[in-house]
Structures are given as C-alpha cells and as structure tokens.
Motif scaffolding. Structure first.
Motif, short mmCIF file in Angstrom:
data_model
loop_
_atom_site.label_atom_id
_atom_site.label_comp_id
_atom_site.label_asym_id
_atom_site.label_seq_id
_atom_site.Cartn_x
_atom_site.Cartn_y
_atom_site.Cartn_z
N THR A 149 45.74 28.88 37.85
CA THR A 149 45.24 30.06 37.47
C THR A 149 44.11 30.38 38.26
O THR A 149 43.22 29.46 38.63
CB THR A 149 44.96 30.18 36.01
N VAL A 150 43.98 31.69 38.72
CA VAL A 150 42.76 31.92 39.54
C VAL A 150 42.12 33.36 38.82
O VAL A 150 43.14 34.19 38.58
CB VAL A 150 43.37 32.28 40.88
N ARG A 151 40.97 33.27 38.57
CA ARG A 151 40.02 34.27 38.18
C ARG A 151 38.85 34.57 39.11
O ARG A 151 38.35 33.84 39.68
CB ARG A 151 39.53 34.09 36.69
N PHE A 152 38.58 36.05 39.14
CA PHE A 152 37.56 36.25 39.96
C PHE A 152 36.41 36.85 39.00
O PHE A 152 36.55 37.33 37.99
CB PHE A 152 38.02 37.71 40.73
N HIS A 153 35.32 36.78 39.56
CA HIS A 153 34.02 37.28 38.83
C HIS A 153 33.05 37.82 40.00
O HIS A 153 33.28 37.52 41.21
CB HIS A 153 33.13 36.27 38.05
N GLY A 154 32.17 38.82 39.36
CA GLY A 154 31.27 39.49 40.41
C GLY A 154 30.17 38.39 40.69
O GLY A 154 29.80 37.44 40.00
N PRO A 155 29.24 38.70 41.75
CA PRO A 155 28.30 37.76 42.28
C PRO A 155 27.20 37.48 41.11
O PRO A 155 26.22 36.71 41.34
CB PRO A 155 27.71 38.56 43.51
N GLN A 156 26.96 38.46 40.33
CA GLN A 156 26.09 38.23 39.17
C GLN A 156 26.51 37.63 37.85
O GLN A 156 25.83 37.52 36.90
CB GLN A 156 25.37 39.73 38.82
N ARG A 157 27.50 36.97 38.11
CA ARG A 157 28.02 36.20 36.69
C ARG A 157 26.91 35.26 36.16
O ARG A 157 26.43 34.30 37.07
CB ARG A 157 29.24 35.41 37.07
#
Length: 294
Positions: free
Chosen positions: A286-294
């Motif tokens: 499983t791969v999830r993405f988040h923004g740089p300000q997580r």
C-alpha cells in the motif's frame, strides 16, 4: 564462465553460481549526463549500498550488487570481507550463518548464499575492493532502460574485484531502513498539476494505491483511483526527474525510479521527495501520499 571487462589492477573475482531473479551491478550512479539523455541510474537505495561499502572498508561509491528477491549464490576466488544490507534475509558463508548489516569474513573458495527476503524486496552486497567492471560514463551501474554499463548478472558470470582499500568497520550492529506494510510518500505539486482536475489531487492525497507487479527499476506503477484530467490532448516531451509522478492515459500514477527516462510525454502531477522506500515495496504494497506540510 563469462568474464566481464575489468579495470587494471583487479585482485580476484566473484564467481556467480546462481544469479537469482534479478541481480545487477550498481554504484551511486552517473550524475551529470541528463542533458544527453542519460539518467543517473545507481542503487535504488543509495544509503543501503553506501552502508554496505563502509562496513567492508570501501569508499561509499564503490560498486556492489543489487539483488531483487535474493536467491543468489556466489563464490569468492580470494579471501575477502562482504556485507549485506537491505531487507531481512538469511545469509550463509558455506554452512556458517551471517547477519544482515555486519561485515562477514569469506575464505577463498567459500560460497556465499543469500536467500529470499522475508519482508521487502531488495538487498545490497558489497565486497572489499568493490566490483571492478569497466566504468561507462564514470559509473559501473547497470542502466536497465538505456542499456549502459554491464548487463544484468547471469549464472556463470565472473565479476572482477578491486584491491581492498581498508579494514572492515568495527561494528556490532547497524540499523537499516524499515520495511513498513504501508508506505507514506511526500508529494509536491508537479509542473503539469494544472492539467488535472482539483479532484484529481484530492484523490491522489486521500486514496490508497497499491504497487503493481509490473514495477521495476524504471518506475513503480501504482493501481488505484484513476486521476481525471482537466486538459485533453498530448503534451510535448519534457524533462523528467527522479521521483516524478507521471500519469499515462489510463489515469494510473507512475513514480519514476533510478533508471527513468530523461524526458516523457505524459503530464507530471507531482514529484516525490524521497523514493528510496519504494526499493523495498513488493507488488501489493500500500502506498499513500501526503503533502510536504503533513
């Protein structure tokens, strides 16, 4: 026995009794040639290869082996020190067990066996003196897309070794990169994010994807929610960097890895900061993405 072109001053060799599913020679790559269409290539996890090299007394950029799903059996024609880093895997020198992340002494003629990882996908093997195949554009790395450097390792190959540079590192334990069940990647907007709907970026940041079985050193293909485009039509080819997230016509994102092309014609919705974790991502991860300000 198939020998590989070598530099002068080699001392001994690795006899490849069993190469495993996919084994290549890698160092830290060939930077500075992208303007000529040549990507950097190099180890998918540079820190893991550099650690293996330090453990055996090499410079961090010495060439070693990158093993995908292990299954490798090697014989050293001279006595040496080896180190295996990366995924958790069984390592044996003849019948003697060894540890991942520690230097191991290998007598001349002994057989080194590296099994299949229990978790993760890849390991890196360093031998004191480094693998001394002839460099191409300043690197000994195999580029699987461009065909530069030595071909993938095969059963029966004879890989030349360089002269040892220094003693092995006096360590009892090292900490490698963990192999999580779910991989989180930091995503920054790409140069063509405006070619997608606002909902596409929300999907990418809010939806779980899985790694496709057709992923390789060129890129990690993901399977999940298709990303809708706001702009139809074709895009002239433009530059591509490590970690670029390209979206082909089927809407499924592709993250470019070490052997990526230097240009591409599909829009880039984002760029991943650090792709090294994908080196251990098996199909189905499983791969999830988040923004740089997580």
């Amino acid at each position: 026995m198939t020998g590989r072109p070598a530099e002068q001053g080699t001392v001994g060799a690795i006899e490849v009794r069993r190469a495993g599913p996919r084994t290549t020679v890698q160092d830290l790559g060939r930077p500075g040639w992208a303007h000529l269409g040549v990507p950097r290539s190099g180890a998918l996890d540079p820190a893991a290869l550099a650690l293996a090299n330090r453990l055996v007394g090499n410079q961090a950029d010495a060439a070693g082996l990158e093993l995908t799903l292990g299954g490798c059996e090697l014989r050293l024609t001279r006595a040496g020190t080896v180190a295996v880093t990366g995924a958790d895997v069984d390592v044996r020198v003849d019948r003697r067990p060894g540890d991942v992340g520690r230097p191991l002494t290998v007598p001349a003629g002994a057989v080194l066996r590296i099994g299949t990882p229990r978790h993760g996908l890849r390991n890196w093997l360093a031998v004191d003196g480094g693998i001394a195949v002839a460099p191409v554009l300043g690197s000994r790395s195999t580029d699987t897309l461009a065909g530069l450097g030595p071909p993938p390792v095969r059963d029966g190959d004879l890989l030349p070794l360089g002269r040892p540079a220094g003693p092995p590192a006096p360590v009892d334990f090292t900490v490698g990169r963990p192999v999580p069940d779910e991989l989180w990647l930091t995503l920054r907007p790409g140069p063509r994010a405006d070619w997608f709907t606002a909902g596409a970026m929300a999907l990418l940041l809010g939806t779980a994807y899985t790694v496709s079985p057709v992923s390789d050193r060129v890129g990690a293909r993901l399977v999940g929610a298709a990303l809708p485009r706001a702009v139809a039509g074709e895009l002239p080819s433009e530059g591509v960097v490590l970690g670029a997230v390209q979206v082909p016509a089927d809407g499924q994102p592709l993250i470019f890895l070490a052997d990526h092309p230097t240009t591409g014609g599909y829009p880039l919705i984002g760029v991943v900061d650090d792709v090294a974790g994908l080196a251990q991502a098996r199909p189905g991860t499983t791969v999830r993405f988040h923004g740089p300000q997580r």
